[in-house]
Write a protein that holds these residues in place. Structure first.
Motif, short mmCIF file in Angstrom:
data_model
loop_
_atom_site.label_atom_id
_atom_site.label_comp_id
_atom_site.label_asym_id
_atom_site.label_seq_id
_atom_site.Cartn_x
_atom_site.Cartn_y
_atom_site.Cartn_z
N PRO A 6 -17.34 -11.60 -80.23
CA PRO A 6 -17.26 -11.21 -81.63
C PRO A 6 -18.61 -11.00 -82.29
CG PRO A 6 -16.63 -13.51 -81.37
CD PRO A 6 -16.79 -12.92 -79.99
N THR A 7 -19.68 -11.61 -81.78
CA THR A 7 -20.98 -11.48 -82.43
C THR A 7 -21.93 -10.59 -81.65
OG1 THR A 7 -21.77 -13.48 -81.34
CG2 THR A 7 -20.80 -13.75 -83.53
N ALA A 8 -21.46 -9.92 -80.60
CA ALA A 8 -22.33 -9.14 -79.73
C ALA A 8 -23.06 -8.03 -80.49
CB ALA A 8 -21.54 -8.56 -78.57
N ALA A 9 -22.44 -7.43 -81.47
CA ALA A 9 -23.03 -6.27 -82.13
C ALA A 9 -23.64 -6.58 -83.49
CB ALA A 9 -21.97 -5.19 -82.28
N VAL A 10 -23.79 -7.84 -83.85
CA VAL A 10 -24.31 -8.19 -85.17
C VAL A 10 -25.83 -7.95 -85.21
CG1 VAL A 10 -24.67 -10.07 -86.82
CG2 VAL A 10 -22.50 -9.85 -85.62
N ASP A 11 -26.24 -7.12 -86.17
CA ASP A 11 -27.67 -6.86 -86.39
C ASP A 11 -28.13 -7.65 -87.61
OD1 ASP A 11 -28.61 -4.76 -84.43
OD2 ASP A 11 -26.81 -3.78 -85.21
N VAL A 12 -29.29 -8.30 -87.47
CA VAL A 12 -29.88 -9.11 -88.52
C VAL A 12 -31.23 -8.50 -88.87
CG1 VAL A 12 -30.77 -11.40 -89.13
CG2 VAL A 12 -28.77 -11.19 -87.62
N LEU A 13 -31.45 -8.23 -90.16
CA LEU A 13 -32.75 -7.70 -90.60
C LEU A 13 -33.52 -8.82 -91.27
CD1 LEU A 13 -34.73 -5.38 -90.96
CD2 LEU A 13 -33.56 -4.84 -93.12
N LEU A 14 -34.65 -9.18 -90.67
CA LEU A 14 -35.58 -10.14 -91.25
C LEU A 14 -36.64 -9.36 -92.02
CD1 LEU A 14 -36.90 -12.99 -91.53
CD2 LEU A 14 -38.06 -12.50 -89.35
N VAL A 15 -36.78 -9.66 -93.31
CA VAL A 15 -37.79 -9.01 -94.14
C VAL A 15 -38.84 -10.07 -94.44
CG1 VAL A 15 -38.26 -7.66 -96.21
CG2 VAL A 15 -35.99 -7.55 -95.13
N GLU A 64 -25.85 -6.44 -90.53
CA GLU A 64 -24.70 -7.12 -91.13
C GLU A 64 -25.16 -8.24 -92.06
OE1 GLU A 64 -22.94 -4.78 -88.04
OE2 GLU A 64 -24.62 -6.15 -87.88
N ILE A 65 -26.44 -8.64 -91.93
CA ILE A 65 -27.01 -9.67 -92.80
C ILE A 65 -28.51 -9.44 -92.92
CG2 ILE A 65 -27.26 -11.31 -90.88
CD1 ILE A 65 -26.61 -13.54 -92.98
N VAL A 66 -29.06 -9.79 -94.09
CA VAL A 66 -30.50 -9.68 -94.33
C VAL A 66 -31.05 -11.07 -94.62
CG1 VAL A 66 -32.28 -8.76 -95.88
CG2 VAL A 66 -30.31 -7.34 -95.25
N LEU A 67 -32.14 -11.41 -93.93
CA LEU A 67 -32.91 -12.62 -94.21
C LEU A 67 -34.16 -12.15 -94.95
CD1 LEU A 67 -32.69 -14.36 -90.71
CD2 LEU A 67 -31.08 -14.49 -92.64
N LEU A 68 -34.29 -12.51 -96.21
CA LEU A 68 -35.28 -11.90 -97.10
C LEU A 68 -36.27 -12.92 -97.66
CD1 LEU A 68 -36.19 -9.42 -98.84
CD2 LEU A 68 -34.45 -10.15 -100.51
N PHE A 138 -23.52 -20.28 -89.26
CA PHE A 138 -22.58 -19.99 -90.33
C PHE A 138 -22.39 -18.49 -90.54
CE2 PHE A 138 -21.55 -18.88 -94.70
CZ PHE A 138 -20.29 -19.46 -94.78
N TRP A 139 -23.48 -17.77 -90.83
CA TRP A 139 -23.37 -16.36 -91.25
C TRP A 139 -22.96 -15.42 -90.13
CZ3 TRP A 139 -22.66 -14.88 -95.97
CH2 TRP A 139 -23.10 -15.68 -97.00
N ILE A 140 -23.27 -15.75 -88.88
CA ILE A 140 -22.93 -14.85 -87.79
C ILE A 140 -21.72 -15.32 -87.01
CG2 ILE A 140 -23.76 -13.81 -85.63
CD1 ILE A 140 -26.56 -13.81 -86.84
N SER A 141 -21.65 -16.62 -86.75
CA SER A 141 -20.57 -17.12 -85.90
C SER A 141 -19.34 -17.60 -86.66
CB SER A 141 -21.09 -18.26 -85.02
OG SER A 141 -22.14 -17.81 -84.20
N THR A 142 -19.50 -18.00 -87.92
CA THR A 142 -18.39 -18.58 -88.67
C THR A 142 -17.86 -17.65 -89.77
OG1 THR A 142 -19.31 -20.78 -88.26
CG2 THR A 142 -17.66 -20.60 -89.99
N ALA A 143 -18.73 -17.17 -90.62
CA ALA A 143 -18.31 -16.32 -91.74
C ALA A 143 -17.80 -14.98 -91.22
CB ALA A 143 -19.47 -16.10 -92.71
N VAL A 144 -16.87 -14.41 -91.96
CA VAL A 144 -16.40 -13.06 -91.67
C VAL A 144 -17.23 -12.12 -92.52
CG1 VAL A 144 -14.44 -11.48 -91.73
CG2 VAL A 144 -14.07 -13.90 -91.16
N LEU A 145 -17.98 -11.24 -91.86
CA LEU A 145 -18.89 -10.33 -92.57
C LEU A 145 -18.22 -8.98 -92.76
CD1 LEU A 145 -22.17 -11.14 -90.64
CD2 LEU A 145 -21.46 -11.99 -92.87
N PRO A 146 -18.57 -8.27 -93.84
CA PRO A 146 -18.05 -6.92 -94.02
C PRO A 146 -18.58 -6.04 -92.89
CG PRO A 146 -19.70 -7.39 -95.69
CD PRO A 146 -19.49 -8.66 -94.91
#
Length: 152
Positions: A6-15, A64-68, A138-146
């Motif tokens: 389920p998390t194989a394709a999750v992209d995270v952008l670190l700014v 799918e998520i931004v770390l800013l 939490f944000w990648i493995s637990t929460a359901v992201l849009p």
């Protein structure tokens, strides 16, 4: 991690402009085998170009998520957050603010701009990695992201 997980394709952008903090986050992803693919933008304007897929980032994957980080030169993290949350196509994108500032005003402003969470960066590298692991759990493995393919 399997390609069909389920998390194989999750992209995270670190700014983040601080090379040391970038290294700590990259190390946490690598050494702790955290899910997701980490990408880095070093400036606020690069992050906005990435998210709007402009210029050299025209083919960049939509995260799918931004770390800013809040304390960016020129285009600040507050400016990036404000634009993300005021752009209909980006509004649903979860943004987790990473900051070394413990100033109440900075945190209040981030939440007023609709940050999904704020995390104060610990000084200790191991504690920093622990927090990144908890955050990704939490944000990648637990929460359901849009879905990044869905738009408003």
């Amino acid at each position: 991690m399997s390609e069909d997980g389920p998390t194989a394709a999750v992209d995270v952008l670190l700014v983040e402009d601080n090379s040391g903090d970038v290294t700590l986050v990259e190390r946490a992803f690598d050494e702790r085998d955290l899910p997701g693919t980490l990408h880095t933008a070093r400036t606020g304007s690069d992050a906005l170009d990435w998210l709007n897929q402009r210029g050299e980032y025209a083919d960049a994957p939509m995260p799918e998520i931004v770390l800013l980080d809040l304390n960016l030169p020129a285009t600040s993290g507050h400016d990036v957050l404000r634009e993300i949350k005021s752009t209909p196509e980006l509004r649903q994108l979860p943004v987790v603010v990473l900051t070394s500032s413990q100033a109440t005003a900075d945190l209040e402003e981030a939440y007023e701009q609709h940050a999904n969470a704020c995390l104060i960066k610990p000084v200790d590298p191991e504690e920093f990695a622990d927090r990144i692991e908890t955050l990704t759990d939490f944000w990648i493995s637990t929460a359901v992201l849009p879905s990044s393919s869905s738009s408003q």
